[in-house]
Design an enzyme around this catalytic site. Structure first.
Site, PDB file in Angstrom:
ATOM      1  N   LEU A  52       0.825  -1.206   0.000  1.00 32.98           N
ATOM      2  CA  LEU A  52       0.000   0.000   0.000  1.00 32.98           C
ATOM      3  C   LEU A  52       0.864   1.263   0.000  1.00 32.98           C
ATOM      4  O   LEU A  52       0.345   2.370  -0.084  1.00 32.98           O
ATOM      5  CB  LEU A  52      -0.911   0.001   1.234  1.00 32.98           C
ATOM      6  CG  LEU A  52      -2.036  -1.034   1.212  1.00 32.98           C
ATOM      7  CD1 LEU A  52      -2.636  -1.201   2.598  1.00 32.98           C
ATOM      8  CD2 LEU A  52      -3.114  -0.632   0.204  1.00 32.98           C
ATOM      9  N   LYS A 102      15.081  -6.069   5.236  1.00 28.10           N
ATOM     10  CA  LYS A 102      15.336  -5.038   6.248  1.00 28.10           C
ATOM     11  C   LYS A 102      16.755  -5.100   6.831  1.00 28.10           C
ATOM     12  O   LYS A 102      17.359  -4.064   7.085  1.00 28.10           O
ATOM     13  CB  LYS A 102      14.284  -5.113   7.353  1.00 28.10           C
ATOM     14  CG  LYS A 102      12.900  -4.678   6.864  1.00 28.10           C
ATOM     15  CD  LYS A 102      11.901  -4.612   7.990  1.00 28.10           C
ATOM     16  CE  LYS A 102      10.608  -3.955   7.508  1.00 28.10           C
ATOM     17  NZ  LYS A 102       9.643  -3.733   8.585  1.00 28.10           N
ATOM     18  N   ASN A 123      13.682   0.240   7.833  1.00 30.03           N
ATOM     19  CA  ASN A 123      12.559   0.197   6.883  1.00 30.03           C
ATOM     20  C   ASN A 123      12.577   1.434   5.986  1.00 30.03           C
ATOM     21  O   ASN A 123      11.706   1.597   5.148  1.00 30.03           O
ATOM     22  CB  ASN A 123      11.204   0.076   7.608  1.00 30.03           C
ATOM     23  CG  ASN A 123      10.762   1.379   8.243  1.00 30.03           C
ATOM     24  OD1 ASN A 123      11.586   2.264   8.511  1.00 30.03           O
ATOM     25  ND2 ASN A 123       9.480   1.510   8.521  1.00 30.03           N
ATOM     26  N   ASP A 138       8.919   2.159  12.110  1.00 32.15           N
ATOM     27  CA  ASP A 138       7.773   1.341  12.546  1.00 32.15           C
ATOM     28  C   ASP A 138       7.369   1.624  13.997  1.00 32.15           C
ATOM     29  O   ASP A 138       6.191   1.852  14.289  1.00 32.15           O
ATOM     30  CB  ASP A 138       8.094  -0.149  12.395  1.00 32.15           C
ATOM     31  CG  ASP A 138       7.916  -0.637  10.966  1.00 32.15           C
ATOM     32  OD1 ASP A 138       7.146  -0.008  10.220  1.00 32.15           O
ATOM     33  OD2 ASP A 138       8.565  -1.631  10.597  1.00 32.15           O
ATOM     34  N   GLY A 162       4.106 -11.888  20.437  1.00 30.32           N
ATOM     35  CA  GLY A 162       4.941 -12.097  19.258  1.00 30.32           C
ATOM     36  C   GLY A 162       6.342 -11.582  19.504  1.00 30.32           C
ATOM     37  O   GLY A 162       6.559 -10.731  20.389  1.00 30.32           O
ATOM     38  N   GLY A 165       9.895  -9.139  13.822  1.00 22.18           N
ATOM     39  CA  GLY A 165      10.427  -7.818  13.500  1.00 22.18           C
ATOM     40  C   GLY A 165       9.593  -6.683  14.054  1.00 22.18           C
ATOM     41  O   GLY A 165      10.136  -5.723  14.633  1.00 22.18           O
ATOM     42  N   LEU A 254      -1.622  -5.058  15.200  1.00 24.88           N
ATOM     43  CA  LEU A 254      -0.839  -4.458  14.110  1.00 24.88           C
ATOM     44  C   LEU A 254      -1.428  -4.805  12.751  1.00 24.88           C
ATOM     45  O   LEU A 254      -1.107  -4.191  11.739  1.00 24.88           O
ATOM     46  CB  LEU A 254       0.624  -4.900  14.171  1.00 24.88           C
ATOM     47  CG  LEU A 254       1.383  -4.585  15.465  1.00 24.88           C
ATOM     48  CD1 LEU A 254       2.882  -4.788  15.270  1.00 24.88           C
ATOM     49  CD2 LEU A 254       1.115  -3.163  15.942  1.00 24.88           C
ATOM     50  N   GLY A 277      -3.997  -1.867  12.845  1.00 21.81           N
ATOM     51  CA  GLY A 277      -2.663  -1.449  12.418  1.00 21.81           C
ATOM     52  C   GLY A 277      -2.621  -0.382  11.342  1.00 21.81           C
ATOM     53  O   GLY A 277      -1.527   0.000  10.900  1.00 21.81           O
TER      54      GLY A 277
HETATM   55  P1  NDP Z   1       7.521 -11.757  11.802  1.00 25.67           P
HETATM   56  O1  NDP Z   1       7.391 -12.927  10.902  1.00 25.67           O
HETATM   57  O2  NDP Z   1       8.819 -11.047  11.889  1.00 25.67           O
HETATM   58  O3  NDP Z   1       7.098 -12.191  13.284  1.00 25.67           O
HETATM   59  C1  NDP Z   1       5.904 -12.870  13.533  1.00 25.67           C
HETATM   60  C2  NDP Z   1       5.847 -13.289  14.979  1.00 25.67           C
HETATM   61  O4  NDP Z   1       4.581 -13.917  15.177  1.00 25.67           O
HETATM   62  C3  NDP Z   1       6.893 -14.318  15.390  1.00 25.67           C
HETATM   63  O5  NDP Z   1       7.213 -14.138  16.727  1.00 25.67           O
HETATM   64  C4  NDP Z   1       6.160 -15.625  15.164  1.00 25.67           C
HETATM   65  O6  NDP Z   1       6.638 -16.681  15.948  1.00 25.67           O
HETATM   66  C5  NDP Z   1       4.789 -15.254  15.648  1.00 25.67           C
HETATM   67  N1  NDP Z   1       3.772 -16.133  15.101  1.00 25.67           N
HETATM   68  C6  NDP Z   1       3.548 -16.454  13.812  1.00 25.67           C
HETATM   69  N2  NDP Z   1       2.513 -17.301  13.720  1.00 25.67           N
HETATM   70  C7  NDP Z   1       2.076 -17.527  14.987  1.00 25.67           C
HETATM   71  C8  NDP Z   1       1.048 -18.324  15.551  1.00 25.67           C
HETATM   72  N3  NDP Z   1       0.237 -19.048  14.789  1.00 25.67           N
HETATM   73  N4  NDP Z   1       0.896 -18.325  16.887  1.00 25.67           N
HETATM   74  C9  NDP Z   1       1.709 -17.581  17.675  1.00 25.67           C
HETATM   75  N5  NDP Z   1       2.709 -16.814  17.204  1.00 25.67           N
HETATM   76  C10 NDP Z   1       2.884 -16.776  15.872  1.00 25.67           C
HETATM   77  O7  NDP Z   1       6.358 -10.756  11.339  1.00 25.67           O
HETATM   78  P2  NDP Z   1       6.241  -9.188  11.622  1.00 25.67           P
HETATM   79  O8  NDP Z   1       6.661  -8.918  13.001  1.00 25.67           O
HETATM   80  O9  NDP Z   1       6.872  -8.443  10.525  1.00 25.67           O
HETATM   81  O10 NDP Z   1       4.656  -8.954  11.463  1.00 25.67           O
HETATM   82  C11 NDP Z   1       3.744  -9.426  12.439  1.00 25.67           C
HETATM   83  C12 NDP Z   1       2.358  -8.832  12.145  1.00 25.67           C
HETATM   84  O11 NDP Z   1       2.395  -7.419  12.203  1.00 25.67           O
HETATM   85  C13 NDP Z   1       1.856  -9.188  10.748  1.00 25.67           C
HETATM   86  O12 NDP Z   1       0.494  -9.425  10.816  1.00 25.67           O
HETATM   87  C14 NDP Z   1       2.113  -7.932   9.950  1.00 25.67           C
HETATM   88  O13 NDP Z   1       1.235  -7.783   8.874  1.00 25.67           O
HETATM   89  C15 NDP Z   1       1.892  -6.872  11.001  1.00 25.67           C
HETATM   90  N6  NDP Z   1       2.619  -5.638  10.714  1.00 25.67           N
HETATM   91  C16 NDP Z   1       1.902  -4.486  10.588  1.00 25.67           C
HETATM   92  C17 NDP Z   1       2.544  -3.296  10.344  1.00 25.67           C
HETATM   93  C18 NDP Z   1       1.749  -2.037  10.213  1.00 25.67           C
HETATM   94  O14 NDP Z   1       2.277  -1.040   9.723  1.00 25.67           O
HETATM   95  N7  NDP Z   1       0.517  -2.039  10.664  1.00 25.67           N
HETATM   96  C19 NDP Z   1       4.002  -3.230  10.194  1.00 25.67           C
HETATM   97  C20 NDP Z   1       4.675  -4.518  10.363  1.00 25.67           C
HETATM   98  C21 NDP Z   1       3.978  -5.662  10.596  1.00 25.67           C
HETATM   99  P3  NDP Z   1       7.718 -17.724  15.391  1.00 25.67           P
HETATM  100  O15 NDP Z   1       9.013 -16.982  15.336  1.00 25.67           O
HETATM  101  O16 NDP Z   1       7.678 -18.815  16.382  1.00 25.67           O
HETATM  102  O17 NDP Z   1       7.230 -18.134  14.029  1.00 25.67           O
END
Ligand code: NDP
Length: 359
Positions: A52, A102, A123, A138, A162, A165, A254, A277
Site C-alpha cells: 500500500l 530489512k 525500513n 515502525d 509475538g 520484526g 498491528l 494497524g
Molecule cells: P515476523 O514474521 O517477523 O514475526 C511474527 C511473529 O509472530 C513471530 O514471533 C512468530 O513466531 C509469531 N507467530 C507467527 N505465527 C504464529 C502463531 N500461529 N501463533 C503464535 N505466534 C505466531 O512478522 P512481523 O513482526 O513483521 O509482522 C507481524 C504482524 O504485524 C503481521 O500481521 C504484519 O502484517 C503486522 N505488521 C503491521 C505493520 C503495520 O504497519 N501495521 C508493520 C509490520 C507488521 P515464530 O518466530 O515462532 O514463528
C-alpha cells in the site's frame, strides 16, 4: 515527537526545494510526466506487488505539490543489499524497505539512526548527497498512532504478543517512551527473551495470563490476518482468553486487513478500547516522507487514500455462494483485485484519525 528529528534539516535539500521540484504535477499543461527532473522514491520487497506504500506516498507527494514519484521495485530475496547500494548511482532519493530486505538494507547503509542501530534493521533509507542513512519508523509510527488516540506509553504496563520484526520495533519504542513494563509473550522462549532485552529494565518475558494486568496489549503476530493460515480464524493469539480483556485497556492489533480481527472483536465486546494497524501503517509512512522531503506529511490525505484503496481491493461483495467461491479461487491464484483477500473495514473499528467524511 518520539523517534527524533527529521533527517533533513530546514536548510537541507528536501526543505530548500528547487522551483522545478515544487512545481505541481502536470495537470494537462505539460505533455509528459514523470519527467527527467522527477525525483524517484520507492519500496523494495519480495513480494511487493500488493504494497500500500505507493498509494500512501503518491497521495502525499501530490498533496505537497512535489514533482516526485514513488514506485514499487520487486527485488528478489538475497538482492536487497545490492538494490540499496545502487541508490546513489540511480539517483533514487529514498526507499522504503520491507520483507525480506530489512537487515540487508541496514548493512548497505553508510549510517544508521540510533534506533535502527539498536534494532539492526531499517525500513527507510534516505540518500543524502550519495550517503545512505538507514532509519526504522515502525516503532515511532506505532506510538504516533496511539498518541493520536490520546494514549501515552509513559508509566504504562504493556504486553506484546509475538517476537518478530514488528514486536522488536514496538518493544523498543514503548520502552524508550517510558513504559513501566514491557512484557513479551511468544511461542519461542529464546526469541521472547531476546526481544524483551530491547525493553531494557522495563522488558521481561511473560505469559498471556499477564494480559489481565496490562494497560496496553499489542498483537504483533499474524494471527487473525486475512489469508494467514496461522490459526483457526476465531482464535486469539497465543491462546489468550477473552476474559483477560476489559475496560481500562487499549488492545492494539498491528494487522489492518481485516480491519476487525478476532482479538479486536473480543476486546471490544469486553469493553476495552481497540485500534488496528492502519494508524501504524500511515504514521510510519508519514515519518518516512518527513525523512525524505523534510516536510510534514499530510496524514489525513494519506489516510483517505489508503482507505479508498482498501475498499477498492475488497471489491464488490459477492451476492451468491458461487460468486464467493470465484473470488476466493482468484485470491488463492493471486489474480485480480481480490488477490490480497477480501478486506472488510467496519468504520467503527478503526480508531485511526480519519477525515470526517470517512468516519
Ligand atoms: P515476523 O514474521 O517477523 O514475526 C511474527 C511473529 O509472530 C513471530 O514471533 C512468530 O513466531 C509469531 N507467530 C507467527 N505465527 C504464529 C502463531 N500461529 N501463533 C503464535 N505466534 C505466531 O512478522 P512481523 O513482526 O513483521 O509482522 C507481524 C504482524 O504485524 C503481521 O500481521 C504484519 O502484517 C503486522 N505488521 C503491521 C505493520 C503495520 O504497519 N501495521 C508493520 C509490520 C507488521 P515464530 O518466530 O515462532 O514463528
Amino acid at each position: 515527537m518520539p523517534g527524533g528529528a527529521p533527517l533533513l534539516s530546514k536548510q537541507s535539500p528536501g526543505r530548500g526545494l528547487e522551483r522545478s521540484q515544487v512545481a505541481r504535477r502536470p495537470s494537462g499543461r505539460l505533455a509528459t510526466w514523470p519527467a527527467e527532473t522527477t525525483i524517484v522514491l520507492g519500496v523494495i520487497g519480495d513480494p511487493v506487488r500488493h504494497s500500500l506504500s505507493p498509494v500512501l506516498h503518491n497521495a502525499a507527494l501530490r498533496e505537497l505539490g512535489l514533482d516526485w514519484v514513488y514506485v514499487a521495485f520487486p527485488v528478489p530475496s538475497g538482492r536487497g543489499r545490492e538494490a540499496v547500494s545502487a541508490m546513489p548511482d540511480l539517483g533514487i532519493r529514498g526507499l522504503s524497505v520491507t520483507m525480506p530486505h530489512k537487515a540487508a538494507a541496514a548493512a548497505a547503509c553508510h549510517r544508521l539512526t540510533p534506533l535502527a542501530e539498536r534494532l539492526g534493521v531499517v525500513n527507510t533509507v534516505t540518500n543524502i548527497a550519495g550517503s545512505l542513512v538507514g532509519d526504522s519508523t515502525d516503532g515511532p509510527g506505532f506510538l504516533d498512532s496511539l498518541e493520536e488516540l490520546g494514549w501515552r506509553a509513559e508509566g504504562k504496563r504493556c504486553l506484546v504478543l509475538g517476537a518478530g520484526g514488528s514486536a522488536r520495533a514496538v518493544v523498543l519504542s514503548l520502552a524508550e517512551a517510558g513504559a513501566a513494563r514491557v512484557a513479551v509473550v511468544a511461542r519461542r522462549q529464546d526469541e521472547a527473551l531476546s526481544v524483551s532485552g530491547l525493553g531494557g529494565r522495563a522488558g521481561l518475558v511473560s505469559s498471556v495470563e499477564a494480559a489481565e494486568e496490562a494497560e496496553l496489549i499489542v498483537n504483533a503476530t499474524p494471527v487473525g490476518m486475512t489469508g494467514a493460515d496461522a490459526e483457526p480464524r476465531d482464535e486469539l493469539p497465543l491462546g489468550l482468553e477473552a476474559k483477560r480483556l476489559g475496560p481500562g485497556q487499549l488492545v492494539a492489533d498491528l494487522i489492518y486487513a481485516p480491519a476487525a480481527t478476532p482479538l479486536l472483536l473480543a476486546a471490544r465486546s469486553r469493553g476495552a478500547k481497540t485500534c488496528n494497524g492502519l494508524g501504524m501503517l500511515i504514521h510510519q509512512a508519514a515519518r518516512q516522507l518527513r525523512n525524505w522531503t523534510g516536510r510534514d506529511a499530510p496524514v489525513e490525505v494519506m489516510s483517505a487514500a489508503v482507505l479508498r484503496e482498501l475498499r477498492r481491493r475488497s471489491g464488490p461483495r459477492p451476492r451468491s455462494e458461487r460468486g464467493r467461491q470465484i473470488l476466493e479461487r482468484d485470491a488463492r491464484a493471486g489474480a485480480g483485485p481480490a488477490a490480497s483477500g477480501p478486506i472488510a473495514i467496519p468504520s467503527s473499528t478503526s480508531h485511526t484519525k480519519l477525515p470526517k467524511k470517512l468516519q
